[in-house]
Scaffold this active site. Structure first.
Site, mmCIF file in Angstrom:
data_model
loop_
_atom_site.group_PDB
_atom_site.id
_atom_site.type_symbol
_atom_site.label_atom_id
_atom_site.label_comp_id
_atom_site.label_asym_id
_atom_site.label_seq_id
_atom_site.Cartn_x
_atom_site.Cartn_y
_atom_site.Cartn_z
ATOM 1 N N TYR A 138 -3.955 12.311 0.289
ATOM 2 C CA TYR A 138 -3.232 11.413 -0.609
ATOM 3 C C TYR A 138 -2.120 12.187 -1.323
ATOM 4 C CZ TYR A 138 -2.470 7.878 -4.218
ATOM 5 O OH TYR A 138 -1.897 6.951 -5.060
ATOM 6 N N ALA A 164 -15.710 3.251 -1.336
ATOM 7 C CA ALA A 164 -15.161 2.242 -0.430
ATOM 8 C C ALA A 164 -13.672 2.048 -0.649
ATOM 9 C CB ALA A 164 -15.897 0.932 -0.622
ATOM 10 N N THR A 192 2.813 2.112 -2.250
ATOM 11 C CA THR A 192 4.110 1.815 -2.874
ATOM 12 C C THR A 192 4.080 2.111 -4.367
ATOM 13 O OG1 THR A 192 3.310 -0.444 -2.997
ATOM 14 C CG2 THR A 192 4.913 0.017 -1.268
ATOM 15 N N LEU A 225 -12.474 0.739 -3.424
ATOM 16 C CA LEU A 225 -12.310 -0.492 -4.212
ATOM 17 C C LEU A 225 -12.185 -0.167 -5.696
ATOM 18 C CD1 LEU A 225 -14.902 -2.738 -2.319
ATOM 19 C CD2 LEU A 225 -12.427 -2.671 -2.009
ATOM 20 N N GLU A 245 -6.557 10.096 -14.905
ATOM 21 C CA GLU A 245 -6.746 10.346 -13.469
ATOM 22 C C GLU A 245 -5.786 11.452 -12.996
ATOM 23 O OE1 GLU A 245 -8.963 8.150 -11.560
ATOM 24 O OE2 GLU A 245 -8.671 9.485 -9.874
ATOM 25 N N SER A 268 -13.614 4.274 -9.479
ATOM 26 C CA SER A 268 -13.253 5.244 -10.531
ATOM 27 C C SER A 268 -12.380 4.596 -11.600
ATOM 28 C CB SER A 268 -12.580 6.484 -9.931
ATOM 29 O OG SER A 268 -11.600 6.113 -9.004
ATOM 30 N N ASP A 320 -4.324 0.643 -9.457
ATOM 31 C CA ASP A 320 -5.759 0.375 -9.591
ATOM 32 C C ASP A 320 -6.124 -0.012 -11.020
ATOM 33 O OD1 ASP A 320 -5.657 1.240 -7.014
ATOM 34 O OD2 ASP A 320 -6.714 3.127 -7.353
ATOM 35 N N GLU A 332 0.839 -1.207 0.000
ATOM 36 C CA GLU A 332 0.000 0.000 0.000
ATOM 37 C C GLU A 332 0.868 1.249 0.000
ATOM 38 O OE1 GLU A 332 -3.075 -0.062 -1.190
ATOM 39 O OE2 GLU A 332 -3.634 -1.405 0.440
HETATM 40 C C1 GLA Z 1 -5.265 4.572 -4.153
HETATM 41 C C2 GLA Z 1 -4.519 4.938 -5.420
HETATM 42 C C3 GLA Z 1 -3.496 3.855 -5.794
HETATM 43 C C4 GLA Z 1 -2.600 3.528 -4.618
HETATM 44 C C5 GLA Z 1 -3.427 3.283 -3.353
HETATM 45 C C6 GLA Z 1 -2.572 3.137 -2.123
HETATM 46 O O1 GLA Z 1 -6.042 3.433 -4.360
HETATM 47 O O2 GLA Z 1 -5.433 5.125 -6.483
HETATM 48 O O3 GLA Z 1 -2.755 4.279 -6.923
HETATM 49 O O4 GLA Z 1 -1.651 4.530 -4.421
HETATM 50 O O5 GLA Z 1 -4.343 4.334 -3.112
HETATM 51 O O6 GLA Z 1 -1.792 1.998 -2.210
#
Ligand code: GLA
Length: 392
Positions: free
Chosen positions: A224, A124, A37, A126, A162, A129, A174, A35
């Site tokens: 973020y 959530a 990373t 998940l 994005e 988007s 993602d 996470e």
């Molecule tokens: C979100 C971001 C991903 C990633 C995670 C954290 O989901 O969209 O690119 O950075 O957070 O691991």
């Protein structure tokens, strides 16, 4: 809603039932470990889910794109000859950003009628988007017969959308998981080189459970981007001494020798998380190869602790849900997943304690936070694809 009902809604909205739309699907994803990373050129281990976004799409003879969704009351007509301008706070920006990217690649676009329908739990973490972006990108490439764009190109294109159109400095995890996922496999991805392997992920006697804190993630995007910035600060402190451009290039043992280069204690902890998490992904992959699920679970727990203490992206809701999970015998691993600040946890739970887990962790979570969590049994599924139907 089944496919027939979905098609019926499409024809109610757009008419002309003689002209059949095509149906596409892109899943959501859950990250098992690795996470924060991805934007540091590190490793991740996500998998695609059975939940996702469906899209019915049909070409139009003009420049109008008509967007609608079954998820809420929203319809809009967009004239693409006027260019692509971000709309304020609107869902439409996810598909629109993809049109914008196709336009930037000088791919001739036309008008379309599009009806989306998603079953990923809202907000959530998940990747609803990325799922909307990937289903749009894959559908456009298919509808326009753009054979030069492979799935990984669509993944990169969605990430650019994005970053540039939506304005979130996210990494590639993602979209990659959403595009390249495969049933019963986790994706072991090197986010720097984009080399990847599909690792069998079969949970004999266990279930993968996603629990949504149902906490509103108001600050998620700004926090973020703040973490992305802090990682850049860490690299700026290290780079004059060691030739690296990403935290992901620094080995776990090496970090302990050089961490003093980062003077700011907070920034040093951010780097410690990223670099230790990277090592945990490598260890987790060898656990899967050895079928050592218990050790895999222990790594998930350690990941959560580092996200809580070093990276500070958890919060009372995620911490409570994870701590309640840890208390239950038969839960072999539990951690927050995704960006954090709310969103979901992911846990590996022995089959015969799933019910207990949902009740006990759910009740204690409600008592401590006043919020009601939702639980989902995840099925590790295939990535973005067209669904061929007999009669549309
Ligand atoms: C979100 C971001 C991903 C990633 C995670 C954290 O989901 O969209 O690119 O950075 O957070 O691991």
């Amino acid at each position: 809603m089944n496919i027939q009902e979905f098609q019926k809604l499409f024809f109610n909205l757009y008419g002309n039932p003689q002209k059949t739309p095509r149906l596409f699907f892109a899943p959501g994803r859950v990250n098992l470990i690795g996470e924060h990373t991805d934007y540091n050129g590190g490793f991740v281990l996500p998998c695609a889910l059975q939940y996702g976004t469906y899209l019915l799409i049909r070409k139009r003879p003009d420049n109008l794109v008509r967007f609608a969704t079954t998820n809420f009351d929203y319809k809009i007509e967009y004239d693409i000859s006027k260019g692509y301008v971000k709309q304020q706070g609107q869902w439409i920006n996810y598909p629109l950003g993809i049109f914008d990217q196709f336009d930037k690649l000088k791919i001739g676009l036309s008008g379309f009628d599009m009806l989306f329908s998603g079953d990923i739990p809202n907000s959530a973490g998940l990747s609803s988007s990325a799922s909307i972006e990937m289903v749009t990108a894959f559908a456009l490439a298919s509808m326009l017969n753009v054979t030069s764009l492979e799935m990984t190109d669509l993944v990169n294109l969605s990430k650019r959308s994005e970053n540039e159109f939506i304005g979130l400095d996210c990494g590639i995890m993602d979209m990659f998981a959403v595009g390249m996922g495969s049933a019963d496999h986790a994706i072991f991805l090197n986010c720097l080189t984009l080399e990847f392997k599909r690792i069998p992920f079969i949970l004999n006697g266990y279930k993968l459970i996603i629990a949504n804190t149902n906490k509103k993630r108001g600050l998620a995007d700004s926090k973020y981007n703040e973490r992305v910035q802090e990682c850049k600060e860490a690299i700026d402190a290290i780079r004059p001494h060691i030739p690296v451009n990403h935290l992901g290039e620094i080995g776990f043992m090496q970090f302990f020798k050089i961490q003093e280069l980062i003077e700011d204690e907070r920034v040093r902890r951010r780097a410690r998380h990223v670099i230790s998490e990277n090592q945990r992904v490598l260890n987790a992959v060898s656990c899967l190869h050895k079928n050592d699920l218990l050790q895999f679970g222990a790594l998930m727990n350690a990941s959560h602790e580092s996200l809580r203490d070093n990276y500070e992206v958890t919060g009372i809701e995620l911490d409570t849900l994870v701590e309640e999970a840890w208390k239950i015998n038969g839960v072999i691993g539990s951690r927050m997943t995704g960006a954090g600040f709310g969103g979901c946890t992911v846990s590996i739970v022995r089959d015969n304690v799933v019910e207990k887990f949902i009740h006990q962790a759910g009740d204690n979570y409600r008592q401590k936070t006043g919020l009601t969590a939702s639980f989902y049994i995840a099925e590790v599924s295939d990535g973005t694809r067209e669904i061929i139907t007999e009669s549309v």
